[in-house]
Scaffold this motif. Structure first.
Motif, PDB file in Angstrom:
ATOM      1  N   TYR A 117      43.669  35.039  55.434  1.00 13.74           N
ATOM      2  CA  TYR A 117      44.538  33.851  56.026  1.00 13.74           C
ATOM      3  C   TYR A 117      45.348  34.591  57.252  1.00 13.74           C
ATOM      4  O   TYR A 117      45.737  34.000  58.132  1.00 13.74           O
ATOM      5  N   LYS A 118      45.956  35.734  56.630  1.00 10.06           N
ATOM      6  CA  LYS A 118      46.869  36.477  57.508  1.00 10.06           C
ATOM      7  C   LYS A 118      46.128  37.063  58.930  1.00 10.06           C
ATOM      8  O   LYS A 118      46.819  36.611  59.976  1.00 10.06           O
ATOM      9  N   LEU A 120      43.284  35.637  59.970  1.00  9.49           N
ATOM     10  CA  LEU A 120      42.937  34.297  60.626  1.00  9.49           C
ATOM     11  C   LEU A 120      44.181  33.551  61.645  1.00  9.49           C
ATOM     12  O   LEU A 120      43.918  33.487  62.888  1.00  9.49           O
ATOM     13  N   LEU A 121      45.351  33.615  61.023  1.00  4.20           N
ATOM     14  CA  LEU A 121      46.389  32.970  61.574  1.00  4.20           C
ATOM     15  C   LEU A 121      47.034  33.752  62.794  1.00  4.20           C
ATOM     16  O   LEU A 121      47.359  33.455  63.654  1.00  4.20           O
ATOM     17  N   TYR A 124      44.674  33.369  65.778  1.00  3.32           N
ATOM     18  CA  TYR A 124      45.031  32.142  66.224  1.00  3.32           C
ATOM     19  C   TYR A 124      46.366  32.021  67.023  1.00  3.32           C
ATOM     20  O   TYR A 124      46.373  31.417  68.048  1.00  3.32           O
ATOM     21  N   TYR A 125      47.378  32.573  66.568  1.00  2.00           N
ATOM     22  CA  TYR A 125      48.709  32.521  67.103  1.00  2.00           C
ATOM     23  C   TYR A 125      48.987  33.668  68.112  1.00  2.00           C
ATOM     24  O   TYR A 125      50.037  33.822  68.682  1.00  2.00           O
ATOM     25  N   GLN A 128      47.782  39.528  66.324  1.00  2.00           N
ATOM     26  CA  GLN A 128      46.742  40.470  65.870  1.00  2.00           C
ATOM     27  C   GLN A 128      47.317  41.688  65.780  1.00  2.00           C
ATOM     28  O   GLN A 128      47.849  42.314  66.576  1.00  2.00           O
ATOM     29  N   LEU A 132      53.422  38.240  61.255  1.00  2.00           N
ATOM     30  CA  LEU A 132      53.193  36.826  61.535  1.00  2.00           C
ATOM     31  C   LEU A 132      54.721  36.594  61.739  1.00  2.00           C
ATOM     32  O   LEU A 132      55.753  36.952  60.916  1.00  2.00           O
ATOM     33  N   PRO A 136      53.625  30.496  60.333  1.00  2.00           N
ATOM     34  CA  PRO A 136      52.177  30.993  59.963  1.00  2.00           C
ATOM     35  C   PRO A 136      52.532  31.949  58.328  1.00  2.00           C
ATOM     36  O   PRO A 136      51.476  31.824  57.760  1.00  2.00           O
ATOM     37  N   ARG A 137      53.618  32.579  58.302  1.00  2.00           N
ATOM     38  CA  ARG A 137      53.652  33.367  57.357  1.00  2.00           C
ATOM     39  C   ARG A 137      53.536  32.625  56.016  1.00  2.00           C
ATOM     40  O   ARG A 137      53.183  32.710  54.942  1.00  2.00           O
ATOM     41  N   ILE A 139      52.419  29.411  55.662  1.00  2.00           N
ATOM     42  CA  ILE A 139      51.222  28.771  55.554  1.00  2.00           C
ATOM     43  C   ILE A 139      49.913  29.608  54.956  1.00  2.00           C
ATOM     44  O   ILE A 139      49.449  29.097  54.122  1.00  2.00           O
ATOM     45  N   ALA A 140      50.098  30.837  55.334  1.00  2.00           N
ATOM     46  CA  ALA A 140      49.245  31.862  54.822  1.00  2.00           C
ATOM     47  C   ALA A 140      49.643  32.050  53.199  1.00  2.00           C
ATOM     48  O   ALA A 140      48.284  31.964  52.450  1.00  2.00           O
TER      49      ALA A 140
END
Length: 327
Positions: A117-118, A120-121, A124-125, A128, A132, A136-137, A139-140
């Protein structure tokens, strides 16, 4: 002739490029597979070590959560000592086999899912390869905990039943599944599922968020890329303290719903369960019963868990790197 030569050159270049591309892709796929496998193995070990370390405290906490008896450190000590005298030392780990059956896949899925998830997010944000940002941190972590809880919930139900019942009632994990299915119905295996998911969102979200944030702050202020093992333990302890305090009332509710069939209660919903607990035992003494024990148990377990995961990941990467160099 000129055109023929040019075409031949183009064909030759195309033939030359294709094998390079085809050998590159499997390498990336293998790296991703190794990364996922490392996360699963590290998570499984982290969960097993952490839960075994605090199993007696965990069992004692559950026994208070599912009864109307008032909690205190003195009463908790008495319960542990009485259990030791009446049932022997190893009885303090009763239900730990069921815990291992649940926690090993749970922790493996949770830690592995968190890494994915880290990633992927981060894509997305646009972060990379970097840490994060706070939202997002969180949410992951929440998504990782929810994924693991959904896939392993019946095992948590079985573990709670084994923790609060005498060994004559359920001889082993399979026996619990058979008796619950036959006497109470298969739906019982998912009793307490909703408060579990509602509780795991803030718990996992805040735990992973706090741990990752403290690691980032440490790197920013100390200039070190990685914290030391004692620092990891401290960061994990803070994460466990914050995460478990935020979600504790829902933890009490789910335990009551999970063990209703053997404790003589009928809890039909989260709100009705909360109302009954508050009416009979009070808000703080009921919904926060055993929290002080969790402030001892939780930080230890989460600290050990995060530290074990990180150090195992580092060790596995080093082993793989040394193997690749030898080849």
């Amino acid at each position: 002739m000129g055109n023929g030569v040019r075409e031949g050159q183009v064909d030759f270049k195309q033939q030359d490029v294709e094998p390079v591309t085809s050998t590159h892709l499997p390498s990336e796929e293998n790296q991703e597979k190794k990364k996922v496998l490392n996360s699963l193995m590290s998570g499984a070990l982290a969960g097993a070590v952490a839960k075994t370390a605090v199993a007696p405290l965990d069992r004692t906490k559950i026994m208070f959560q599912v009864s109307s008896k008032r909690f205190s450190a003195k009463e908790a000590y008495r319960l542990i000592y009485r259990t030791y005298l009446n049932e022997g030392f190893w009885s303090l780990w009763r239900g730990n086999s069921a815990t291992m059956v649940r926690v090993i896949p749970y922790a493996a899925i949770q830690f592995c899912a968190h890494e994915e998830y880290k990633q992927l997010l981060g894509s997305y944000y646009g972060f990379q390869g970097k840490a994060l940002t706070p939202f997002p941190r969180f949410i992951a972590g929440s998504l990782a905990g929810t994924t693991a809880a959904m896939l392993t919930y019946p095992l948590d139900m079985v573990r709670a039943r084994m923790a609060v019942t005498p060994k004559e009632m359920y001889s082993n994990i399979v026996h619990v599944f058979i008796r619950i299915s036959r006497e109470e119905g298969l739906k019982t295996l998912y009793r307490g599922f909703t408060p579990t998911i509602l509780g795991v969102i803030p718990y996992a979200g805040l735990s992973f968020f706090t741990y990752e944030t403290l690691k980032k702050l440490h790197a920013d202020h100390s200039g070190k890329l990685q914290p030391s093992p004692p620092e990891r333990l401290l960061f994990g302890a803070c994460a466990g303290l914050i995460g478990q305090s935020a979600s504790y009332p829902l933890d009490v509710v789910r335990r009551r719903m999970q063990t209703a069939g053997v404790m003589g209660h009928t809890y039909s919903s989260i709100l009705l369960t909360m109302q009954e607990i508050i009416r009979e035992e009070g808000l703080i003494r009921g919904l926060y019963k055993g929290l002080s024990m969790n402030w001892v148990k939780g930080p230890i377990a989460v600290g050990i868990s995060f530290t074990t995961f990180d150090l195992t990941q580092i060790l596995l990467r080093k082993l793989q790197h040394s193997t690749n160099v030898e080849r």
